[in-house]
Design a protein around this motif. Structure first.
Motif, PDB file in Angstrom:
ATOM      1  N   SER A  55       4.644  -9.936   9.128  1.00  0.00           N
ATOM      2  CA  SER A  55       3.947  -8.681   8.906  1.00  0.00           C
ATOM      3  C   SER A  55       4.807  -7.679   8.125  1.00  0.00           C
ATOM      4  O   SER A  55       4.314  -6.961   7.257  1.00  0.00           O
ATOM      5  CB  SER A  55       3.547  -8.084  10.258  1.00  0.00           C
ATOM      6  N   VAL A  97       4.219  -8.092  -1.723  1.00  0.00           N
ATOM      7  CA  VAL A  97       4.127  -6.671  -2.082  1.00  0.00           C
ATOM      8  C   VAL A  97       5.529  -6.196  -2.430  1.00  0.00           C
ATOM      9  O   VAL A  97       6.383  -6.075  -1.554  1.00  0.00           O
ATOM     10  CB  VAL A  97       3.520  -5.854  -0.915  1.00  0.00           C
ATOM     11  N   ARG A 100       5.043   0.613   0.101  1.00  0.00           N
ATOM     12  CA  ARG A 100       3.743  -0.026   0.387  1.00  0.00           C
ATOM     13  C   ARG A 100       3.866  -1.028   1.526  1.00  0.00           C
ATOM     14  O   ARG A 100       2.979  -1.126   2.380  1.00  0.00           O
ATOM     15  CB  ARG A 100       3.215  -0.717  -0.869  1.00  0.00           C
ATOM     16  N   ARG A 101       4.962  -1.777   1.527  1.00  0.00           N
ATOM     17  CA  ARG A 101       5.162  -2.747   2.631  1.00  0.00           C
ATOM     18  C   ARG A 101       5.240  -2.022   3.974  1.00  0.00           C
ATOM     19  O   ARG A 101       4.683  -2.480   4.971  1.00  0.00           O
ATOM     20  CB  ARG A 101       6.446  -3.562   2.418  1.00  0.00           C
ATOM     21  N   LEU A 140       1.783  -0.947   5.042  1.00  0.00           N
ATOM     22  CA  LEU A 140       1.003  -2.099   5.504  1.00  0.00           C
ATOM     23  C   LEU A 140       1.478  -2.568   6.882  1.00  0.00           C
ATOM     24  O   LEU A 140       0.670  -2.956   7.730  1.00  0.00           O
ATOM     25  CB  LEU A 140       1.118  -3.251   4.497  1.00  0.00           C
ATOM     26  N   TYR A 141       2.783  -2.514   7.104  1.00  0.00           N
ATOM     27  CA  TYR A 141       3.339  -2.949   8.388  1.00  0.00           C
ATOM     28  C   TYR A 141       2.822  -2.052   9.516  1.00  0.00           C
ATOM     29  O   TYR A 141       2.395  -2.534  10.569  1.00  0.00           O
ATOM     30  CB  TYR A 141       4.866  -2.926   8.316  1.00  0.00           C
ATOM     31  N   ASP A 153      -0.835  -2.669  10.054  1.00  0.00           N
ATOM     32  CA  ASP A 153      -1.038  -3.967  10.703  1.00  0.00           C
ATOM     33  C   ASP A 153      -0.781  -3.875  12.206  1.00  0.00           C
ATOM     34  O   ASP A 153      -1.481  -4.501  13.010  1.00  0.00           O
ATOM     35  CB  ASP A 153      -0.115  -5.013  10.064  1.00  0.00           C
ATOM     36  N   TYR A 196      -6.945  -2.842   6.189  1.00  0.00           N
ATOM     37  CA  TYR A 196      -5.683  -3.560   6.032  1.00  0.00           C
ATOM     38  C   TYR A 196      -5.841  -4.720   5.044  1.00  0.00           C
ATOM     39  O   TYR A 196      -5.079  -4.870   4.101  1.00  0.00           O
ATOM     40  CB  TYR A 196      -5.181  -4.082   7.380  1.00  0.00           C
ATOM     41  N   LEU A 242      -6.401  -3.420   1.487  1.00  0.00           N
ATOM     42  CA  LEU A 242      -5.189  -2.835   0.911  1.00  0.00           C
ATOM     43  C   LEU A 242      -4.221  -3.928   0.484  1.00  0.00           C
ATOM     44  O   LEU A 242      -3.612  -3.869  -0.589  1.00  0.00           O
ATOM     45  CB  LEU A 242      -4.484  -1.955   1.948  1.00  0.00           C
ATOM     46  N   LEU A 243      -4.078  -4.937   1.341  1.00  0.00           N
ATOM     47  CA  LEU A 243      -3.195  -6.059   1.002  1.00  0.00           C
ATOM     48  C   LEU A 243      -3.708  -6.748  -0.269  1.00  0.00           C
ATOM     49  O   LEU A 243      -2.936  -7.075  -1.160  1.00  0.00           O
ATOM     50  CB  LEU A 243      -3.130  -7.035   2.176  1.00  0.00           C
ATOM     51  N   TRP A 282      -2.767  -4.687  -3.339  1.00  0.00           N
ATOM     52  CA  TRP A 282      -1.358  -4.579  -3.692  1.00  0.00           C
ATOM     53  C   TRP A 282      -0.648  -5.925  -3.865  1.00  0.00           C
ATOM     54  O   TRP A 282       0.456  -5.970  -4.414  1.00  0.00           O
ATOM     55  CB  TRP A 282      -0.619  -3.760  -2.623  1.00  0.00           C
TER      56      TRP A 282
END
Ligand code: NI
Length: 223
Positions: free
Chosen positions: A72, A177, A182-183, A186-187, A190, A213, A216-217, A220
């Protein structure tokens, strides 16, 4: 962002790794360093022994591939073969950023660096991984089997070891990504999504956060 992955390796895996590394030969780490890094690098790395390395990779990759936190937080597209580094008393690694492109054979971009600590912290003095962040320096020295991941672009160093031996496994990852901010987003999303899907999977809010989620993933990700 630094993320710790506790207990990535269990006691049995650590025993096996130590058993394999106890008889192994280590060489000067400067042999594998780029121009800039070789001036500040003072450590030892496991000598190239394909059979031994394959055995070590198998032990470690079984855990890395199954770690939900790793997947993740890192969103791994390509994971490099591990390097095993050893710091004896007097050794250190000065400030540097990791090479941007790696790989003998197929090349990959290094987005995320990972260090897995293999020796208990009380058995050696110094040897902290010191990472420069926008909020100041962070020092990382974790129990054996724990790992830390951080953006490969961040300036970092390993403090000099005074007593004992610092033994670590290192790898570099190309992420789906590439942007660290951004990571991180997302983390966090998530984690919220996982919690909602566990506690109230049929709710509209769980479904909306899940969709956000995933999309978005998709927006990106580079594949
Ligand atoms: Ni480094």
């Amino acid at each position: 962002m630094l993320i710790q992955i506790p207990e990535l390796l269990n006691a049995a895996q650590l025993d096996k790794i130590h058993e394999l590394l106890d008889q192994a030969r280590f060489v000067d780490g400067r042999l594998t360093a780029g121009m800039a890094a070789s001036k500040v690098k003072n450590n030892e790395e496991l000598a190239l022994d394909p059979e031994l390395l394959q055995r070590l990779y198998r032990i470690i990759m079984a855990s890395v591939g199954h770690s939900a936190v790793f997947r993740s937080a890192v969103l791994p597209a390509k994971v490099a073969d591990f390097i095993f580094a050893r710091y004896q008393p007097g050794m250190h690694y000065g400030d540097h950023v990791d090479d941007p492109i790696m790989g003998q054979g197929p090349k990959f971009r290094t987005d995320v660096s990972m260090t897995i600590f293999l020796n208990p912290p009380e058995t050696y003095d110094g040897g902290e991984l010191v990472i420069r962040t926008p909020f100041g320096e962070q020092q990382v020295k974790l129990p054996a089997g724990h790992a830390v991941v951080y953006p490969s672009a961040s300036v970092h160093r390993v403090a000099e070891v005074g007593r004992g031996e610092r033994l670590v496994a290192l790898t570099w990852i190309q992420s789906f990504v590439r942007d660290a901010a951004r990571r991180e987003l997302l983390y966090e999303l998530d984690q919220a999504r996982e919690q909602l899907l566990r506690s109230d999977p049929q709710s509209d809010v769980a479904k909306n956060v899940d969709r956000s989620y995933v999309n978005l993933l998709r927006m990106w990700a580079e594949v």
